[in-house]
Design an enzyme around this catalytic site. Sequence first.
Site, PDB file in Angstrom:
ATOM      1  CE  LYS A 110       4.465   5.912   7.024  1.00  0.00           C
ATOM      2  NZ  LYS A 110       3.906   5.738   5.511  1.00  0.00           N
ATOM      3  N   GLY A 230      15.384  -6.021   2.340  1.00  0.00           N
ATOM      4  CA  GLY A 230      14.114  -5.832   2.993  1.00  0.00           C
ATOM      5  C   GLY A 230      13.318  -7.160   2.678  1.00  0.00           C
ATOM      6  N   GLY A 232      10.004  -7.932   4.502  1.00  0.00           N
ATOM      7  CA  GLY A 232       8.927  -7.895   5.269  1.00  0.00           C
ATOM      8  C   GLY A 232       7.992  -8.008   4.211  1.00  0.00           C
TER       9      GLY A 232
HETATM   10  N1  GLU Z   1       2.169   2.140   4.737  1.00  0.00           N
HETATM   11  C1  GLU Z   1       1.859   2.306   3.447  1.00  0.00           C
HETATM   12  C2  GLU Z   1       2.558   3.386   2.673  1.00  0.00           C
HETATM   13  O1  GLU Z   1       3.458   3.834   3.042  1.00  0.00           O
HETATM   14  C3  GLU Z   1       0.514   2.198   3.218  1.00  0.00           C
HETATM   15  C4  GLU Z   1      -0.363   3.355   3.659  1.00  0.00           C
HETATM   16  C5  GLU Z   1      -1.998   3.200   3.551  1.00  0.00           C
HETATM   17  O2  GLU Z   1      -2.402   2.204   3.109  1.00  0.00           O
HETATM   18  O3  GLU Z   1      -2.531   4.125   4.099  1.00  0.00           O
HETATM   19  O4  GLU Z   1       2.136   3.751   1.524  1.00  0.00           O
END
Ligand code: GLU
Length: 424
Positions: A110, A230, A232
Site C-alpha cells: 500500500k 462514504g 466516493g
Molecule cells: N485500493 C484498492 C483496495 O484497497 C484496490 C487495490 C488494487 O486494485 O490494487 O483493495
Amino acid sequence: MHNPYQDAVTQLELVAKRLESEYEDKKRFQTAISLLKTPETLHEGMLEITLDSGKKQSFKAFRSQHSNVRGPYKGGIRFHPGVTKEEVKALSLWMSWKTAAVNIPYGGAKGGVIVDPRKLSTTELEQLSRAYVRFLGTAIGPWIDVPAPDVNTTPQIMAWMADEYERMQQESNTAHLQNPLASFTGKPLGLGGSLGREEATGLGGVYILEELAKKLAWKRKQDITIAIQGFGNVGYWFAAHAVTAGYKVVAVSDSKTGIYDPNGLDPVAILASKRKTGQLTAASPLSNQELLELGVDVLVPAALENVITAENAAMIKATTIIEMANGPTTPEADEILAKRNVTVIPDILANAGGVSTSYFEWVQNLSGSYWSKQMVLEKLQPLMTTAFDAIWSLHLAEKTTVRLAAYQVAVRRVIDALFLRGRV
Ligand code: GLU
C-alpha cells in the site's frame, strides 16, 4: 489515537492461535507468523513539487511492501491528509490477506501521501503523482509491485503515473524490457484500463450481499434496508448496484454530511446533484455517527478505517455489516459485535472486487488482448462467490466469525507459499 498497524498485528495473532494446530512444525509456523507481522520493505520519502505560485512544497510519501510471496506486491496509493506510516503498513498487511482470500496471484502493498488533494490544482496534482513514481523508481513494475487507486486517487492519476514509469524506463533504456501499462491498474479506458474496473469494488460487494441474502434466507429484497457511510467510488457503486438489485438504500453520507429517507434513495440522482453542487444536500442532514447507528438491516462502512470502535459498537442496530472500507472495525469493536451476533463480512473479502478486477486489467495489459465488460463480470462474479462460499462454510463449520474464517483461508495460503519457497 488508535493504531491501525497494531490492529492488523492483533488480527494476525488471533488467527495464528486458530491455525497453529494445523501445522506440525510449530516453530516453523511461528517463524512465519512473526515474519508476516512486519512489511518486507517500507519506502519513505519527501516529494517536492513547484506550486502554481512558484513556491516549492514537499509532501511525505510512503510505500509499504508487505509480502510478495504469492506474486508481485499489489495495492493502492492514497492521497489524504490523515495518512500515517502505521496506517500504510496496516493497509499493506490487509492487501496480502485480501489477494490471498480471493486467491489471485499477488502479494500485498500500500502507498500513501500526506496531502489534501482538494487543495492542489490539476498541474500540482500531476507533479505530485509523477514525483511519487520517481520516488519509488525501480521498486515498482509489472512483476515487482503494481500500484492502483485508493482513497482520492483516480484513473487520471494512474495514467500520469504509468506515463512517468514509462519515461523512466526510456531514460534507462529498459523500456523494451517492460510493459509499462501493466505497471499500474485502475487506469482510464483510453490507456489500458479495463471495462468494469471503476465500479468493480462496489459491484463485488453487492455480489457478496446477494450471496449473503441466500445464506440468511432473506425473503423480500425491497424490505432490506441499507445505510452506506462514504459516497466516493466504492460507496456510490455499492449503492447504485444494491438499488438495481432491488435493495432499499435508505442512507448515504460523505465526509461532511448524510442523507436519510426511510422510503429509499436514488444514488444516481444523488451523485448528479453532488456533482452539480459539490456536496450532498439533504432537507434534514444526518451526521456520520447517526448514520452508523441507524435502525437498518445492513450497514456498509465505505470510507476510512476505525469508524466502528469500542465506543459505538454496542449502539449499532444493523444485524449485518459489509466492510467496503479497509479496516473500518477495530478488534475491540469486533469482539462486541460478535457477542451481539452481528454478522460482519470483512474488508478482505467484501471489497476484494476492486483488486480482482485490477488483476484482470493486468492480465489484459500483459496479454495485449482486451475483454468485453461482460467477460470481465463473468470472471469477477464466480471469483467473489467462490471465495465467499469457502469462507462462509468455514465460518459455520468452525463456529467462528466470518472475519476469522476469511483470515484463516488467507493467512494459510500466504504461509503455505512461504513454506513452498523455503523462506522459513
Ligand atoms: N485500493 C484498492 C483496495 O484497497 C484496490 C487495490 C488494487 O486494485 O490494487 O483493495
